[in-house]
Design a protein around this motif. Sequence first.
Motif, mmCIF file in Angstrom:
data_model
loop_
_atom_site.group_PDB
_atom_site.id
_atom_site.type_symbol
_atom_site.label_atom_id
_atom_site.label_comp_id
_atom_site.label_asym_id
_atom_site.label_seq_id
_atom_site.Cartn_x
_atom_site.Cartn_y
_atom_site.Cartn_z
ATOM 1 N N PRO A 261 0.807 -1.230 0.000
ATOM 2 C CA PRO A 261 0.000 0.000 0.000
ATOM 3 C C PRO A 261 0.836 1.276 0.000
ATOM 4 C CG PRO A 261 -0.885 -1.571 1.566
ATOM 5 C CD PRO A 261 0.421 -2.125 1.103
ATOM 6 N N ILE A 262 1.950 1.291 0.759
ATOM 7 C CA ILE A 262 2.786 2.495 0.824
ATOM 8 C C ILE A 262 3.444 2.770 -0.524
ATOM 9 C CG2 ILE A 262 4.948 3.405 1.767
ATOM 10 C CD1 ILE A 262 4.174 2.251 4.446
ATOM 11 N N THR A 263 4.011 1.733 -1.143
ATOM 12 C CA THR A 263 4.682 1.932 -2.425
ATOM 13 C C THR A 263 3.692 2.319 -3.519
ATOM 14 O OG1 THR A 263 4.588 -0.473 -2.803
ATOM 15 C CG2 THR A 263 6.634 0.437 -1.889
ATOM 16 N N GLN A 264 2.506 1.722 -3.492
ATOM 17 C CA GLN A 264 1.502 2.065 -4.499
ATOM 18 C C GLN A 264 0.981 3.487 -4.302
ATOM 19 O OE1 GLN A 264 -1.494 -1.020 -4.371
ATOM 20 N NE2 GLN A 264 -0.346 -2.370 -5.755
ATOM 21 N N ALA A 265 0.726 3.852 -3.061
ATOM 22 C CA ALA A 265 0.244 5.209 -2.786
ATOM 23 C C ALA A 265 1.293 6.259 -3.149
ATOM 24 C CB ALA A 265 -0.136 5.335 -1.314
ATOM 25 N N ALA A 266 2.559 5.897 -2.966
ATOM 26 C CA ALA A 266 3.646 6.827 -3.283
ATOM 27 C C ALA A 266 3.920 6.909 -4.781
ATOM 28 C CB ALA A 266 4.924 6.407 -2.553
ATOM 29 N N GLY A 267 3.428 5.939 -5.531
ATOM 30 C CA GLY A 267 3.743 5.900 -6.952
ATOM 31 C C GLY A 267 5.161 5.451 -7.224
ATOM 32 N N HIS A 268 5.681 4.589 -6.343
ATOM 33 C CA HIS A 268 7.042 4.091 -6.539
ATOM 34 C C HIS A 268 7.112 3.296 -7.838
ATOM 35 C CE1 HIS A 268 10.691 1.663 -5.811
ATOM 36 N NE2 HIS A 268 11.067 2.705 -5.078
ATOM 37 N N PRO A 269 8.133 3.528 -8.668
ATOM 38 C CA PRO A 269 8.177 2.894 -9.994
ATOM 39 C C PRO A 269 8.542 1.420 -9.983
ATOM 40 C CG PRO A 269 10.140 4.220 -9.639
ATOM 41 C CD PRO A 269 9.236 4.486 -8.463
ATOM 42 N N GLY A 270 8.990 0.878 -8.852
ATOM 43 C CA GLY A 270 9.329 -0.532 -8.796
ATOM 44 C C GLY A 270 10.807 -0.768 -8.566
ATOM 45 N N TRP A 271 11.097 -1.999 -8.104
ATOM 46 C CA TRP A 271 12.457 -2.348 -7.692
ATOM 47 C C TRP A 271 13.473 -2.215 -8.817
ATOM 48 C CZ3 TRP A 271 14.898 -6.961 -9.562
ATOM 49 C CH2 TRP A 271 16.158 -7.221 -9.002
ATOM 50 N N TRP A 272 13.201 -2.773 -9.979
ATOM 51 C CA TRP A 272 14.217 -2.791 -11.032
ATOM 52 C C TRP A 272 14.453 -1.396 -11.616
ATOM 53 C CZ3 TRP A 272 18.305 -5.100 -12.249
ATOM 54 C CH2 TRP A 272 18.873 -5.001 -13.529
ATOM 55 N N ILE A 273 13.395 -0.628 -11.801
ATOM 56 C CA ILE A 273 13.569 0.741 -12.297
ATOM 57 C C ILE A 273 14.381 1.570 -11.299
ATOM 58 C CG2 ILE A 273 12.345 2.897 -12.818
ATOM 59 C CD1 ILE A 273 10.150 1.232 -14.087
ATOM 60 N N HIS A 274 14.080 1.393 -10.017
ATOM 61 C CA HIS A 274 14.840 2.105 -8.981
ATOM 62 C C HIS A 274 16.308 1.678 -9.013
ATOM 63 C CE1 HIS A 274 14.609 3.812 -4.598
ATOM 64 N NE2 HIS A 274 15.601 4.322 -5.298
ATOM 65 N N MET A 275 16.556 0.389 -9.168
ATOM 66 C CA MET A 275 17.918 -0.117 -9.247
ATOM 67 C C MET A 275 18.646 0.476 -10.454
ATOM 68 S SD MET A 275 19.831 -2.879 -7.824
ATOM 69 C CE MET A 275 18.903 -4.386 -7.685
ATOM 70 N N TRP A 276 17.990 0.467 -11.587
ATOM 71 C CA TRP A 276 18.595 0.990 -12.811
ATOM 72 C C TRP A 276 18.908 2.479 -12.656
ATOM 73 C CZ3 TRP A 276 19.250 -1.759 -17.568
ATOM 74 C CH2 TRP A 276 19.715 -0.983 -18.624
ATOM 75 N N PHE A 277 17.930 3.215 -12.150
ATOM 76 C CA PHE A 277 18.096 4.650 -11.977
ATOM 77 C C PHE A 277 19.257 4.963 -11.039
ATOM 78 C CE2 PHE A 277 17.215 8.656 -9.831
ATOM 79 C CZ PHE A 277 16.904 9.498 -10.884
ATOM 80 N N THR A 278 19.387 4.206 -9.965
ATOM 81 C CA THR A 278 20.423 4.467 -8.963
ATOM 82 C C THR A 278 21.809 4.112 -9.456
ATOM 83 O OG1 THR A 278 18.829 4.045 -7.186
ATOM 84 C CG2 THR A 278 21.160 3.950 -6.603
ATOM 85 N N HIS A 279 21.927 3.014 -10.186
ATOM 86 C CA HIS A 279 23.256 2.478 -10.503
ATOM 87 C C HIS A 279 23.673 2.573 -11.966
ATOM 88 C CE1 HIS A 279 23.947 0.760 -6.503
ATOM 89 N NE2 HIS A 279 22.687 0.381 -6.507
ATOM 90 N N ILE A 280 22.715 2.660 -12.877
ATOM 91 C CA ILE A 280 23.070 2.643 -14.287
ATOM 92 C C ILE A 280 22.965 4.026 -14.921
ATOM 93 C CG2 ILE A 280 22.562 1.640 -16.553
ATOM 94 C CD1 ILE A 280 23.702 -0.351 -14.544
ATOM 95 N N GLU A 281 21.832 4.679 -14.768
ATOM 96 C CA GLU A 281 21.612 5.944 -15.470
ATOM 97 C C GLU A 281 20.560 6.787 -14.759
ATOM 98 O OE1 GLU A 281 20.108 7.485 -19.886
ATOM 99 O OE2 GLU A 281 19.878 5.391 -19.291
ATOM 100 N N PHE A 282 20.889 8.055 -14.545
ATOM 101 C CA PHE A 282 19.911 9.012 -14.034
ATOM 102 C C PHE A 282 19.065 9.501 -15.210
ATOM 103 C CE2 PHE A 282 21.434 10.957 -9.762
ATOM 104 C CZ PHE A 282 21.544 9.674 -9.236
ATOM 105 N N VAL A 283 18.050 8.754 -15.569
ATOM 106 C CA VAL A 283 17.190 9.188 -16.667
ATOM 107 C C VAL A 283 16.445 10.449 -16.242
ATOM 108 C CG1 VAL A 283 16.921 6.884 -17.665
ATOM 109 C CG2 VAL A 283 15.349 7.641 -15.881
#
Length: 391
Positions: A261-283
Motif C-alpha cells: 500500500p505504501i509503495t503504491q500510494a507513493a507511486g514508486h516505480p518498482g524495484w528494477w527501475i529504482h535499481m537501474w536509476f540508482t546504478h546505471i543511469e539518471f534518466v
Amino acid sequence: MNGLVSIVDRMALAGGERAIRVWSSQAARFGLAALALFTLAVAVVAYLFPITNWDIFAYLASAYETPGMNAEALHRHAYETVRNSVTDGRFTVLTEDREYRIRQYADPQAFATMLGFYKVKWLYTASIGWLSELTEPLNAIRLISALSAAAIGGLSIVWLWRERALHLAPLAIAALMLANFGEIARLGTPDAFSAAFFLTGILAFLRKSEIAAGVLLFLAFLARPDHAAYIGVLLAVSLLLRSFSWGVLAAFAGAVIAYVPITQAAGHPGWWIHMWFTHIEFVESLEGFDPPFSLLVYGRIVVQALARSFIENQWPAVLVVGCAGWWLLSRNRVELARREVIILVTTLLGIAAKFAVFPLYETRFHFAYLVAFSLVLIAALARLPKRCATV
C-alpha cells in the motif's frame, strides 16, 4: 643539568600518574561529558550548516503535496523554497550542474515522475509536512536532522549507561565518527531520522521490551522501508537462536502488510527501475521508462557497488574492526547475552541481505546497523576487566 632533567622527568611521570588516577576514578563522568559534547556539536552543526543536495527538492515537494495538487505547484514550491534559502551559487549548482538537474528544473512533469522514490519514505516526508505548519519547510528539515542527531547521541549515552560502559564512551565517539555520523546528520535525508527509531527499537529488543521494540522498528520502516530487510533477518536469527521476539514479529508483519500500500500510494516505480536509476543511469524522466530485467546488468551493479563500498566508504572497515573485536572478546571468554549475539549476527547477515536485494555502497545506508553493532561490542568490552579479574 642532569639533576634538572631528572627532576623534570619525575614531575612529568608524577603528573602522568596523577592524570591516570583522576581518569580512572572519574572515567564514567568524563565519558558522559565527552559523548554529550560530541552529540551537541553534531546536532548544532546539523542545524546551522546543513548539506543541501538535490534530493531536498523532492522531499520538499513530497511533504507539500496534497490530493489533486498538480506538478507545477509542487515544482514551484520546492524550487522557490530552496532558492530563497541558499546562495545563488549553490542554487545554480543544484539546477544547472548536469543535464538531469537542468531537466528537473525546467520540466515540472519530469520532476513529478521522480517523487515516488521519496514519498515512499512516508514518515519522514509526513514529519516535514507537520513541522512545516509551525516553521519554514527548510527549517523543519534542519530541525528534524538536529533532533535526530541529538536522539542518536542520547540513545548512545543511555545504552552505555545501562551497561555501565560510559568509561568507554571515547570508543563510541570513534565508532560514530567512522560511521559518518556528522555528515549523515547534516543531510536532509531520512537516514539519521530513521536511525533514531531503529536504534531505540534495538535497545528495546535487547531489554526485552517487546511493545516498544515492535512500535519503534515499525516506525523505522515507515521512515525508510529498506529497514524491512534487516527486521526480517532479525526475526529469522531470533528464531534460530531460540530467543523469539513477538515485538520483532509484529514489526516485520506490519512492514510486510504496509509495504505494497505504501509503495503504491507513493507511486514508486518498482524495484528494477529504482535499481537501474540508482546504478546505471539518471534518466531525466521516468515516464514510459521500463528497462527489461537483466541478470548480467544486476551482476554488474553488485560488483560495482562492492568495489565502491571498499574503495570509497568506511562501512566495510567498521565491520572488519568490529568482527576483530568480537573475536578478541570471545578469546578472552567475555560472555555475550543471547540477544547481543543475535544483533551481531543479524547485522552481518542483514547488511549482506540488503546488499543483495538492492546494493547500496554509501555508508549512510548502513549507518544504523553499524552503530548498533558497535554499541553491543563496546558494552561487552566493559565486562572484560571483571572477567579477567576472576581468571
